[in-house]
Design an enzyme around this catalytic site. Structure first.
Site, PDB file in Angstrom:
ATOM      1  N   HIS A 463       0.830  -1.204   0.000  1.00 42.66           N
ATOM      2  CA  HIS A 463       0.000   0.000   0.000  1.00 42.66           C
ATOM      3  C   HIS A 463       0.872   1.266   0.000  1.00 42.66           C
ATOM      4  CE1 HIS A 463      -3.676   2.335   1.275  1.00 42.66           C
ATOM      5  NE2 HIS A 463      -2.732   3.152   1.690  1.00 42.66           N
ATOM      6  N   GLU A 464       1.766   1.341   0.959  1.00 39.92           N
ATOM      7  CA  GLU A 464       2.607   2.543   1.054  1.00 39.92           C
ATOM      8  C   GLU A 464       3.525   2.662  -0.156  1.00 39.92           C
ATOM      9  OE1 GLU A 464       1.764   4.774   2.999  1.00 39.92           O
ATOM     10  OE2 GLU A 464       0.456   3.518   4.215  1.00 39.92           O
ATOM     11  N   HIS A 467       1.713   4.443  -2.882  1.00 41.73           N
ATOM     12  CA  HIS A 467       1.816   5.904  -2.729  1.00 41.73           C
ATOM     13  C   HIS A 467       3.183   6.376  -3.199  1.00 41.73           C
ATOM     14  CE1 HIS A 467      -1.924   6.689  -0.676  1.00 41.73           C
ATOM     15  NE2 HIS A 467      -1.639   5.942   0.372  1.00 41.73           N
ATOM     16  N   HIS A 470       3.432   6.728  -6.879  1.00 41.16           N
ATOM     17  CA  HIS A 470       2.737   7.949  -7.298  1.00 41.16           C
ATOM     18  C   HIS A 470       3.694   9.142  -7.207  1.00 41.16           C
ATOM     19  CE1 HIS A 470      -1.544   9.965  -7.011  1.00 41.16           C
ATOM     20  NE2 HIS A 470      -0.973  10.168  -8.170  1.00 41.16           N
TER      21      HIS A 470
HETATM   22 ZN   LIG Z   1      -2.944   5.215   1.919  1.00 43.38          ZN
END
Ligand SMILES: [Zn+2]
Length: 675
Positions: A463-464, A467, A470
């Site tokens: 998940h991290e 990010h 991104h």
């Molecule tokens: Zn998040």
């Protein structure tokens, strides 16, 4: 020379001492002020370049110092740093208020904004222009003097009420304790939980055990304690925070906050607070949010009812419970889950040594986006445990620096997050590449074992890292539109989509191998993981929807006719109700997300983000989870674009259509996949 005031590239951690921060902040704020003044007082006709663009590039040094400082305050803090944070935060907000209240500056921005159709701007420039203009107008820059005064008054009262609301919830949480003295009352609780309850009692000079409303104490008790009447007592205490009609009561605060938010929105020309908030969200309007919530409600309700009946049946068979109550939910769900799946973290952990998972996530990024991670040892860090990687693309061009800080320390706050030390932007033709960081709190290695992750930690890492991608793949001109600077009901798409790879055989084969034997994780375990992930998804969805609907009920219209908040809340909960109503409890009086935090008119976004990631991942599933073309589209239209255009526009370019909720419902097992 103060190292923070030099033109550093990577953050010069080893040269910085705490006494450098304050003078660096003050000097950088002065410089930023000069930049802003120069723009505001300029004699030349305002245009995009000398006003909007200049504004976006003003105060770069201040941004860099801020990110170094606040990242340290989160990942490696101490009392001194916390004290500096308290001193410097009001100075920083005063500076940013000075900018938004600067009328000369606003007039120039407005002039450019009003002439925008004749300026031949590209989409990114138009977005930047609109963002800058709205930053002023949404803070009252267009109001006459009296209106401005009124707005400041409302903002001041709101700030005070939100603070008061939060203080009351905290005080309510802290003042309650359930003091147990009979060993049989602890039946069902895990040993660690019993020990913690005993330690707390000792700490408070009491015999026996103490259970509190703090999560680490409250949640396990509701999940494991066999004694039903104690669960009821604790549940009612939890559900009635701020609802006792005493000095900590939040009912008036709730009404007043809702009222002030409505007045503020009206003053600025919006129909409601939700209209005001949603203007800067992918969902766009309250109508769209209602439509979204009711569609989900309609689809999830049958499944939720069925799950509820199953749970009721299970509790009846097991303990003769005739009517399931809220305080039974966690307890019987946990028991049923154990019976159905028998999935234990300890069983899975040997397949997820941290080192392999990191290699795995890098490999996934390589297969999807052609990225190569090279560990380097000559980059300055704030702690010896922080690892650094140079990231290259397929053409071997440097695209980002990546910091990874995996284990807990006393100066690190809890949880896991992505952040950046330097944002990406293009200046004078140079594409300045970003410095991105992931900070986590994963179990440390021991003398005999490497760091072994629970499956939840594996998902957190992916998940991290999503990010982080991104941030790393950002490719925009303006720093304030770069990377994760997107509408916040869009920001979880890149992160949540990455979690999907953790359930896929093709991806797990890359890294999920036993740390001693090298054996691949048995697919039977993976199947169980998948199945357990959607356990009681219908009921979980109803719960999320109930919060989303309550949030919209408070913010979607004019609240002035609401007199009884309990009655009002009950009505809002009606469509999602599964358990019998309890008159003792009230959700609104402790709903900190929306009355204290930043989630007002935004609670729907949890589900919204799930819809996005499921819909986007369905595209991958359809074409192959490592399909290069789909991955390229995702990189081109989503990951590299930051907030340069409206998220719906970007999403449609990637997916070919607006997101549909079907993929989420299918993944959650709420509807069958159409063939
Ligand atoms: Zn998040």
């Amino acid at each position: 020379m103060n190292p923070l005031l030099t033109s550093f590239d990577t953050a010069p951690f080893s040269k910085i001492s705490n006494e450098h921060f304050k003078p660096a902040f003050l000097e950088a704020i002065e410089d930023a002020r000069k930049d802003i003044d120069a723009i505001a007082k300029s004699k030349s006709e305002p245009d995009f370049e000398n006003t909007i663009e200049a504004l976006d590039f003003a105060g770069r040094q201040l941004d860099r110092i801020s990110s170094v400082f606040f990242n340290l305050n989160a990942a490696e803090t101490n009392e001194e740093i916390q004290k500096i944070a308290q001193e410097i935060s009001p100075v920083l907000s005063e500076f940013s208020n000075d900018v938004t209240l600067n009328q000369d500056l606003f007039h120039r921005v407005k002039q450019v904004y009003e002439n925008r159709s004749g300026l031949d701007l590209d989409p990114e420039q138009l977005t930047l222009l609109e963002k800058k203009y709205k930053n002023f107008s949404r803070n009252g820059a267009n109001l006459p003097v009296k209106g401005k005064e009124q707005l400041r008054k409302i903002d001041k009262e709101l700030a005070m009420l939100k603070l008061k609301f939060g203080e009351n919830v905290l005080a309510e949480t802290n003042r309650y304790e359930m003091h147990l003295t009979r060993e049989e009352d602890l039946e069902g609780l895990p040993d660690a939980q019993i020990e913690a309850a005993a330690a707390l009692a000792r700490e408070r000079g009491k015999e026996g055990w103490i259970i509190t409303l703090h999560f680490p104490s409250y949640i396990p008790f509701m999940k494991y304690a066999k004694n039903r009447s104690l669960r009821k007592e604790l549940s009612l205490a939890y559900g009635s925070k701020g609802f006792h009609g005493d000095e900590l009561d939040n009912q008036k605060n709730v009404l007043r906050i809702a009222q002030l938010r409505f007045e503020r929105a009206q003053l600025l020309g919006y129909d409601s607070h939700a209209h005001f908030v949603l203007e800067e969200r992918m969902a766009d309007t309250p109508e769209k949010v209602y439509e979204f919530l009711s569609e989900l409600l309609e689809k999830a309700k049958p499944a939720a009812k069925k799950e509820f009946e199953e749970l009721q049946e299970f509790a009846r068979d097991l303990d003769g419970v005739e009517q399931l109550q809220k305080w039974d939910a966690a307890y019987y769900s946990e028991k049923l889950k154990q019976e159905l799946f028998d999935l234990d973290d300890e069983l899975l952990k040997p397949y997820f040594p941290l080192e392999s998972v990191v290699t795995g996530v890098f490999k996934v990024a390589e297969m999807l986006f052609g990225l190569r991670f090279q560990e380097v040892h000559d980059i300055d860090t704030y702690h010896e445990e922080v690892r650094t990687f140079k990231v290259y693309n397929e053409q071997n061009e440097f695209i980002s620096l990546f910091y990874a800080d995996f284990h807990p320390r006393s100066g690190k706050r809890g949880g896991a997050w992505m952040t950046s030390y330097k944002s990406q932007y293009i200046l004078n033709g140079d594409n300045i590449r970003p410095h991105i960081s992931n900070v986590c709190n994963f179990t440390r290695p021991t003398n005999s074992q490497p760091s072994l992750l629970t499956f939840n930690e594996v998902k957190t890492l992916f998940h991290e890292f999503g990010h982080a991608l991104h941030g790393m793949l950002a490719n925009t001109t303006y720093p304030s539109l770069s990377g994760t600077s997107v509408y916040w009901d869009f920001v979880e798409l890149p992160s949540q989509i990455m979690e999907n790879w953790c359930y896929e055989r093709e991806a797990l084969e890359l890294f999920a191998k036993h740390y001693e034997t090298g054996e691949l994780i048995p697919m039977e375990l993976v199947q169980k993981l998948k199945a357990s992930a959607t356990f009681q998804e219908g009921m979980a969805t109803m719960r999320q929807l109930s919060f989303g609907l309550l949030d919209m009920a408070w913010h979607g219209g004019d609240p002035s006719s609401i007199s009884n908040i309990k009655t009002y809340e009950s009505e809002a909960f009606e469509p999602t109700r599964l358990y019998p109503e309890t008159s003792e409890t009230c959700m609104s009086t402790s709903f900190s997300h929306i009355f204290q935090g930043g989630y007002s008119s935004g609670y729907y976004s949890y589900k919204w983000a799930e819809v996005l990631d499921a819909d986007a991942f369905a595209y991958f599933k359809d074409k192959g989870i490592f399909n290069k073309q789909v991955a390229n589209k995702f990189k081109e239209h989503i990951l590299s674009k930051g907030g340069t255009e409206k998220p719906m526009v970007l999403y449609k370019r990637f997916r070919g259509s607006e997101p549909k909720i079907d993929a989420l419902l299918e993944r959650a097992g709420l509807i069958k996949k159409a063939s």
